[in-house]
Write an enzyme that holds these catalytic residues in place. Sequence first.
Site, mmCIF file in Angstrom:
data_model
loop_
_atom_site.group_PDB
_atom_site.id
_atom_site.type_symbol
_atom_site.label_atom_id
_atom_site.label_comp_id
_atom_site.label_asym_id
_atom_site.label_seq_id
_atom_site.Cartn_x
_atom_site.Cartn_y
_atom_site.Cartn_z
ATOM 1 N N ASP A 228 11.111 -20.755 -6.301
ATOM 2 C CA ASP A 228 11.912 -21.520 -7.409
ATOM 3 C C ASP A 228 11.824 -20.478 -8.854
ATOM 4 O OD1 ASP A 228 12.224 -23.203 -5.558
ATOM 5 O OD2 ASP A 228 11.177 -24.486 -6.758
ATOM 6 N N ASP A 252 9.414 -2.990 -7.458
ATOM 7 C CA ASP A 252 8.346 -1.961 -7.822
ATOM 8 C C ASP A 252 7.150 -2.846 -6.565
ATOM 9 O OD1 ASP A 252 6.464 -0.995 -9.563
ATOM 10 O OD2 ASP A 252 5.230 -2.981 -9.420
ATOM 11 N N GLU A 276 10.328 0.449 -3.796
ATOM 12 C CA GLU A 276 9.078 1.049 -3.712
ATOM 13 C C GLU A 276 8.442 0.578 -2.797
ATOM 14 O OE1 GLU A 276 5.857 3.115 -7.473
ATOM 15 O OE2 GLU A 276 6.177 0.451 -6.942
ATOM 16 N N ASP A 408 10.216 31.427 4.768
ATOM 17 C CA ASP A 408 10.939 31.382 2.835
ATOM 18 C C ASP A 408 12.655 30.929 2.933
ATOM 19 O OD1 ASP A 408 9.462 33.280 2.731
ATOM 20 O OD2 ASP A 408 9.891 34.872 2.767
#
Length: 482
Positions: A228, A252, A276, A408
Amino acid sequence: MKKFKNISTKTILLLGGLVIGLTGCSDDDDTSVNDGEVTSQFLKMDLNQFKKEDAGVFMQAFYWDVEPIGDWYNVINEKIEDYAAAGVNRIWLPAPGKGASGSFSMGYDPMDYFDVGEFSQRGDENVETRFGSREELESLIEKSHANGIGVIADIVMGHNSGGGLQDNPLRPGDTEVFSLFNEANGNASGKFNRSYEHFHPNDIHANDEQALFFEKTDLCHDQPYVQDWLWKRDDSVAEFYKSLGFDGWRFDYVKSFAPKWVTEWNNKVGGFSVGENFDGNQDVLKDWVDASGSPAFDFACFYRLDETLDRAQDLTALGDADNMLRKLDPDMAVTFVANHDTEKDENEDNRISYAKKLLAYSYILTHDGYPTIFYLDYEAFRDQLKTLIEIYNTLAVGDVEVIEASKDEYIMKRSGSGDNPGLILYMNISGQTKTRTVKTNWANRTLVDYTDNSRATPTTDGEGNALLQAPAGGYAIWSVTK
């Protein structure tokens, strides 16, 4: 985050220029691609004609332990016009509520969600957060909106800090916890007062089967009272932040609570969101976005770039199938090169080095996914990143095709769409200029590097083949001329 105590921003900028400006000589060099020495600037198309309808990149507008304390909102306020002109469409601000560390808090020790810089807490005369006052926050949001930029709030709802000490009888042998939040104990706003029954363990369960971040003050989202106050009430945390002008949410450490709570929050208040999920496994990320319905930061992409550019110094893995979230679900992938956690001092071995930053940005700003620019990187490499952002917002369209992925070299082609010709990215981490014949989508056209890292002006043949080059330790982004 590295403080750069012994290195100036000017030095970093010079380093950035060296990173992409070196062009060595080797047996791989082919000077024929430089015939004519035509200044490439005059050959470039006006990219504004190709600006995407959903153009824009994400800006993380802070770093760990930002300074000056109490003035950060004003610092960012002064940068908004520049961000908008560069092509940023959203900024991510730190968690706005008051943390247990007071004026030193970066927001990840949430105490009073409703105190965004207007209450005195626990006798502290300073009412501002580390970032400023409520008035300064609202001014920043208003200015951002006036410049077409959305503002994303960091939501830390897995754990709390800074409450008063009380007994939790459901913790045998370890009953004392700092779980009392009221007007006298870190919650001066008087909203969302909490006690031990709102954390774990409680009368519903011992834990919620998610990873516990702070075990003693891990919020229980199965408690209706917690739901809530966080998002369901008309005066909930979510609705309060929305009333301040926030347009979305960065959740988060989502490992500490079930993805369904992100779904419920978003269903109630709407807005952009990103989670995240600090995990380098692309399948873990994909499972979370499927369960939550929210995009996630592409940690798998970050770790592949860190691995290939720094640790292994071998670009081969960039060509592997399905080893990033952006390869599995590009619409749900928020890509990045650095953030406030990866740039902390203790993360020296868990970051992309500054010497390789622009190579990494050339990757995320030409591929699919929604790219994030880190505040300090933008300060260090402003001009180069502005160029890459413009390319992302215009030419980076169409299917992605990997042409070469070897030790490379990495070469990728975007197919374009309609009148938009697309692009070819050529990355080279060797110590010498590299050249390679590439089959492009463009027949009988002169090409130019839109980053100016190469001044060559190769021409494609009738089948679209051209001899392209990339500078030593750098990149080039090729497309047709006007």
